[in-house]
Design a protein around this motif. Sequence first.
Motif, PDB file in Angstrom:
ATOM      1  N   GLN A   1      -1.012   4.524  -1.122  1.00 56.60           N
ATOM      2  CA  GLN A   1      -2.397   4.388  -0.599  1.00 56.60           C
ATOM      3  C   GLN A   1      -2.496   3.902   0.906  1.00 56.60           C
ATOM      4  O   GLN A   1      -3.590   3.778   1.387  1.00 56.60           O
ATOM      5  CB  GLN A   1      -3.087   3.268  -1.368  1.00 56.60           C
ATOM      6  CG  GLN A   1      -3.263   3.695  -2.917  1.00 56.60           C
ATOM      7  CD  GLN A   1      -3.911   2.624  -3.481  1.00 56.60           C
ATOM      8  OE1 GLN A   1      -4.409   1.363  -3.132  1.00 56.60           O
ATOM      9  NE2 GLN A   1      -4.443   2.889  -4.883  1.00 56.60           N
TER      10      GLN A   1
ATOM     11  N   ALA B   1      -4.618   6.647   2.969  1.00 55.80           N
ATOM     12  CA  ALA B   1      -6.070   6.491   3.096  1.00 55.80           C
ATOM     13  C   ALA B   1      -6.619   5.055   3.390  1.00 55.80           C
ATOM     14  O   ALA B   1      -7.471   5.086   4.155  1.00 55.80           O
ATOM     15  CB  ALA B   1      -6.469   6.455   1.281  1.00 55.80           C
ATOM     16  N   TRP B   2      -6.010   4.110   3.529  1.00 54.03           N
ATOM     17  CA  TRP B   2      -6.159   2.796   3.912  1.00 54.03           C
ATOM     18  C   TRP B   2      -6.259   2.700   5.563  1.00 54.03           C
ATOM     19  O   TRP B   2      -7.179   2.473   6.170  1.00 54.03           O
ATOM     20  CB  TRP B   2      -5.451   1.569   3.757  1.00 54.03           C
ATOM     21  CG  TRP B   2      -5.615   0.331   4.366  1.00 54.03           C
ATOM     22  CD1 TRP B   2      -6.633  -0.752   3.992  1.00 54.03           C
ATOM     23  CD2 TRP B   2      -5.108  -0.248   5.360  1.00 54.03           C
ATOM     24  NE1 TRP B   2      -6.798  -1.528   4.446  1.00 54.03           N
ATOM     25  CE2 TRP B   2      -5.757  -1.526   5.576  1.00 54.03           C
ATOM     26  CE3 TRP B   2      -4.166   0.203   6.331  1.00 54.03           C
ATOM     27  CZ2 TRP B   2      -5.513  -2.237   6.664  1.00 54.03           C
ATOM     28  CZ3 TRP B   2      -3.814  -0.865   7.200  1.00 54.03           C
ATOM     29  CH2 TRP B   2      -4.432  -1.785   7.491  1.00 54.03           C
TER      30      TRP B   2
ATOM     31  N   LEU C   1       0.714  -1.173  -0.024  1.00 57.01           N
ATOM     32  CA  LEU C   1       0.044  -0.047   0.023  1.00 57.01           C
ATOM     33  C   LEU C   1       0.872   1.308  -0.121  1.00 57.01           C
ATOM     34  O   LEU C   1       0.441   2.251  -0.802  1.00 57.01           O
ATOM     35  CB  LEU C   1      -0.867   0.100   1.228  1.00 57.01           C
ATOM     36  CG  LEU C   1      -1.880  -0.947   1.044  1.00 57.01           C
ATOM     37  CD1 LEU C   1      -2.784  -0.982   2.429  1.00 57.01           C
ATOM     38  CD2 LEU C   1      -3.056  -0.586   0.127  1.00 57.01           C
TER      39      LEU C   1
END
Length: 151
Positions: free
Chosen positions: A67, A70-71, A62
Amino acid sequence: MMVNLNLHERVWHYGLVGSRLIEAASVVRRTPMRIWPKQFGTAWPRFEAMTAAELFAFKRELQEAGQLEAWEREQNRQRIPPSGIEIELCEEALGWMPRYFKHEPDDVAQSVGFWAAKTYSIDEAEIPQWVLYGLKIISRGLRRDRVRVRG
């Protein structure tokens, strides 16, 4: 004869009506809704355990994809359902459109509803003329019917 004048009494106006419709749209967004019946299964949440190594590798993937933040934000997100009074005020506000727009073209109610659903603050931007027209119809109707301002 004694007259009771409450100088702090609020009066319905287009800005207050707009704020209430925006709040009603917010309540609708926060209300848990089901779009299909529950399938057969258990009430327990689905849980798949990861080993520490699998979690580390997953987070690394990720992060490489940009990302990870965001996760992590999504994992920490908590939905706060609306309170009973918020739901009550929402139902009241949503009832204004069919009541006060019954002699108006359908596009007036649709336009005001769309504007309220897409606006997050009455101060966010200027109110378009076609929405202002609808908000004024509602505020005049509320004053005519002597609806008390709540909330």
